[in-house]
Design a protein around this motif. Sequence first.
Motif, mmCIF file in Angstrom:
data_model
loop_
_atom_site.group_PDB
_atom_site.id
_atom_site.type_symbol
_atom_site.label_atom_id
_atom_site.label_comp_id
_atom_site.label_asym_id
_atom_site.label_seq_id
_atom_site.Cartn_x
_atom_site.Cartn_y
_atom_site.Cartn_z
ATOM 1 N N GLN A 290 36.415 2.370 27.950
ATOM 2 C CA GLN A 290 35.864 1.166 28.560
ATOM 3 C C GLN A 290 35.748 1.223 30.078
ATOM 4 O OE1 GLN A 290 38.150 -2.214 27.210
ATOM 5 N NE2 GLN A 290 38.130 -1.509 25.092
ATOM 6 N N VAL A 291 36.555 2.028 30.740
ATOM 7 C CA VAL A 291 36.626 2.005 32.201
ATOM 8 C C VAL A 291 35.854 3.171 32.811
ATOM 9 C CG1 VAL A 291 38.209 2.143 34.182
ATOM 10 C CG2 VAL A 291 38.831 0.794 32.171
ATOM 11 N N VAL A 292 35.261 2.929 33.985
ATOM 12 C CA VAL A 292 34.646 3.997 34.773
ATOM 13 C C VAL A 292 35.582 4.255 35.960
ATOM 14 C CG1 VAL A 292 32.626 4.726 36.083
ATOM 15 C CG2 VAL A 292 32.349 3.245 34.083
ATOM 16 N N PRO A 293 36.544 5.167 35.817
ATOM 17 C CA PRO A 293 37.576 5.329 36.837
ATOM 18 C C PRO A 293 37.150 6.248 37.982
ATOM 19 C CG PRO A 293 38.047 6.772 35.000
ATOM 20 C CD PRO A 293 36.781 6.024 34.648
ATOM 21 N N THR A 294 37.572 5.882 39.176
ATOM 22 C CA THR A 294 37.400 6.718 40.365
ATOM 23 C C THR A 294 38.696 6.658 41.145
ATOM 24 O OG1 THR A 294 35.046 6.174 40.453
ATOM 25 C CG2 THR A 294 36.019 7.124 42.437
ATOM 26 N N THR A 295 39.143 7.787 41.680
ATOM 27 C CA THR A 295 40.431 7.837 42.365
ATOM 28 C C THR A 295 40.275 8.288 43.811
ATOM 29 O OG1 THR A 295 41.579 8.344 40.289
ATOM 30 C CG2 THR A 295 42.751 8.837 42.320
ATOM 31 N N ALA A 323 45.612 -6.714 48.971
ATOM 32 C CA ALA A 323 44.890 -7.570 48.023
ATOM 33 C C ALA A 323 44.319 -8.798 48.711
ATOM 34 C CB ALA A 323 45.820 -7.977 46.887
ATOM 35 N N LYS A 324 45.042 -9.318 49.684
ATOM 36 C CA LYS A 324 44.517 -10.461 50.436
ATOM 37 C C LYS A 324 43.338 -10.047 51.313
ATOM 38 C CE LYS A 324 47.527 -13.402 48.849
ATOM 39 N NZ LYS A 324 47.090 -14.488 47.924
ATOM 40 N N ALA A 325 43.397 -8.817 51.817
ATOM 41 C CA ALA A 325 42.308 -8.335 52.672
ATOM 42 C C ALA A 325 41.078 -7.941 51.857
ATOM 43 C CB ALA A 325 42.785 -7.138 53.500
ATOM 44 N N VAL A 326 41.293 -7.388 50.660
ATOM 45 C CA VAL A 326 40.186 -6.948 49.802
ATOM 46 C C VAL A 326 40.408 -7.516 48.399
ATOM 47 C CG1 VAL A 326 38.831 -4.970 49.019
ATOM 48 C CG2 VAL A 326 40.139 -4.797 51.137
ATOM 49 N N PRO A 327 40.022 -8.749 48.155
ATOM 50 C CA PRO A 327 40.287 -9.404 46.856
ATOM 51 C C PRO A 327 39.652 -8.708 45.667
ATOM 52 C CG PRO A 327 39.634 -11.013 48.530
ATOM 53 C CD PRO A 327 39.377 -9.665 49.113
ATOM 54 N N ALA A 328 38.640 -7.883 45.901
ATOM 55 C CA ALA A 328 37.943 -7.231 44.790
ATOM 56 C C ALA A 328 38.855 -6.320 43.986
ATOM 57 C CB ALA A 328 36.762 -6.421 45.321
ATOM 58 N N MET A 329 39.959 -5.872 44.582
ATOM 59 C CA MET A 329 40.858 -4.969 43.856
ATOM 60 C C MET A 329 41.923 -5.731 43.078
ATOM 61 S SD MET A 329 39.332 -2.298 44.777
ATOM 62 C CE MET A 329 40.361 -0.955 44.230
ATOM 63 N N ASN A 330 42.144 -6.977 43.439
ATOM 64 C CA ASN A 330 43.115 -7.830 42.731
ATOM 65 C C ASN A 330 42.331 -8.728 41.779
ATOM 66 O OD1 ASN A 330 45.818 -8.942 42.339
ATOM 67 N ND2 ASN A 330 45.048 -10.758 43.394
ATOM 68 N N ALA A 331 41.755 -8.105 40.767
ATOM 69 C CA ALA A 331 40.771 -8.812 39.949
ATOM 70 C C ALA A 331 40.803 -8.312 38.510
ATOM 71 C CB ALA A 331 39.373 -8.621 40.536
ATOM 72 N N TRP A 332 40.147 -9.087 37.641
ATOM 73 C CA TRP A 332 39.877 -8.686 36.263
ATOM 74 C C TRP A 332 38.371 -8.542 36.097
ATOM 75 C CZ3 TRP A 332 43.280 -12.825 33.363
ATOM 76 C CH2 TRP A 332 44.637 -12.475 33.504
ATOM 77 N N PHE A 333 37.983 -7.642 35.211
ATOM 78 C CA PHE A 333 36.565 -7.414 34.959
ATOM 79 C C PHE A 333 36.310 -7.410 33.465
ATOM 80 C CE2 PHE A 333 32.968 -4.446 34.248
ATOM 81 C CZ PHE A 333 31.979 -5.164 34.908
ATOM 82 N N ASP A 334 35.307 -8.164 33.038
ATOM 83 C CA ASP A 334 34.893 -8.209 31.637
ATOM 84 C C ASP A 334 33.615 -7.394 31.508
ATOM 85 O OD1 ASP A 334 33.771 -8.867 29.130
ATOM 86 O OD2 ASP A 334 34.783 -10.818 29.114
ATOM 87 N N GLY A 335 33.747 -6.196 30.927
ATOM 88 C CA GLY A 335 32.606 -5.302 30.830
ATOM 89 C C GLY A 335 31.544 -5.762 29.864
ATOM 90 N N ASP A 336 31.909 -6.584 28.887
ATOM 91 C CA ASP A 336 30.923 -7.078 27.924
ATOM 92 C C ASP A 336 30.061 -8.188 28.523
ATOM 93 O OD1 ASP A 336 31.814 -5.330 25.943
ATOM 94 O OD2 ASP A 336 33.368 -6.728 25.273
#
Length: 478
Positions: A290-295, A323-336
């Motif tokens: 389900q995930v498209v991971p990048t490190t 997380a406060k500076a970049v909220p996009a990383m403190n998030a949930w994502f629904d791929g469907d």
Amino acid sequence: MSSNKSFHLPDLGEGLPDATIVEWFVKVGDVIKLDAPLVSMETAKAVVEVPAPCSGTVLKLAGAAGDVVITGAVLAEFELDPSLPQRADAQDTGHSHHHAPAPTAAAPVASGTAAAAPAEVAEPEPAKPERADAGTVVGAMQSSDQVRSEAAISVGGVRAMPAVRALARKLGVDLSRVESSGPDGVVSMDDVKRAAAAGSSPASSSSPSAAAVLPSPREGGVGGEGPGLAQQTFSAQPLPAAVPTRTALSASGKPMATRPPTAAAATGQPEQLKGVRRNMARVMAAAHAQVVPTTLTDDADIHAWAPGNDITVRLIRAIVRAAKAVPAMNAWFDGDKLTRTLHPQVDIGIAVDTDDGLFVPALRNADVLDAAGVRLALDRLRAQVADRSIAASELSGYTISLSNFGMFAGKYATPVVVPPCVAILAAGRGRHQVVPVMGGIETHKIIPLSLTFDHRAATGGEAARFLRAVLDDLALPG
């Protein structure tokens, strides 16, 4: 005139598709009464005592200790006795009349190389204990709109939970000779461990040989934070002791696991995964699909730190600020549905390594805790994982994860992001490194970091800015 009744394994409130038989309390031909203990079952999170759904004679039992039973499959068959109490259909608790619904999504992680899947399966509310925990493992079953708590049972005049009996068998302790400290004379985990350590209550020669008590869970592995992380980061560590060979039953209420590939355990034959490792295999496969991971990787220079800094607490503080500076990383994502949820609070999944696999409890509201509060909460979570008293609700729902594989070995990694989370930060093994400075060189303390994120939900720029914020916070003296 009597009739027969089939009892199907219910959903034990764990959201998992199967469970493992730990111990039957009856045998074929026995007469059992309604709600009397029937069997103890083990899932990835707890040892749960299943009560009888009716009164009658046991006609058939599905499997023996160690066998895996699919949720909804027939667990036992009974010949009803009309002269004994029965539960009317209108009072059905869901224990017997119908097949449990098959799971429709991947189960939430109790363990794994990274984090849990908080939003995929709704977790039941944990049962509220009526009295203080006595060091025993308490399971719970969903019964309609009520939760039935596991009770200690009396065998041979000794009252103990199924998990306590399993531990006593493993350690070779005779429960009848153990001094109980629990309420109403119930023997607790601590009682068994004390007896094993003192050698005062050995079981008969027919009992399994005693083995060392399992080591405390390590907050770490490929995920988590290690007790004394400062020591593991910058000083040599002794090699871990050999893991004792396990019996067929679980120890301390912990999930059963495949044995390590030692000379004594390796057979060259397939072995069925159970408990935590079984669940981990499912969830990791789902995450991979389900995930498209990048490190991204980088090194945190902590040369400016004053003595006494708690590395795990500092890592958590750095995650909160990033997380406060970049909220996009403190998030949930629904791929469907292609939707993203940005969270105002920072709940961090802290993976805790055990011999059976990884648990990932949630450190709630890390953004409002001070350093002392974070350490207190981490110690509490680790202790609850150790005695399997942690509620299922605490093993899901976090918004980002922290991993610390470095307490064992390794500099960089590609930790696994389990949806719906978007990111996981991993800390490798710390080291001293020569760095150039004005006028020469110095030796600085370095922590290697790896940040894996789901590239469907976040850009490379957002991930890089998040990692930069982590590095900047870790560079501060305190």
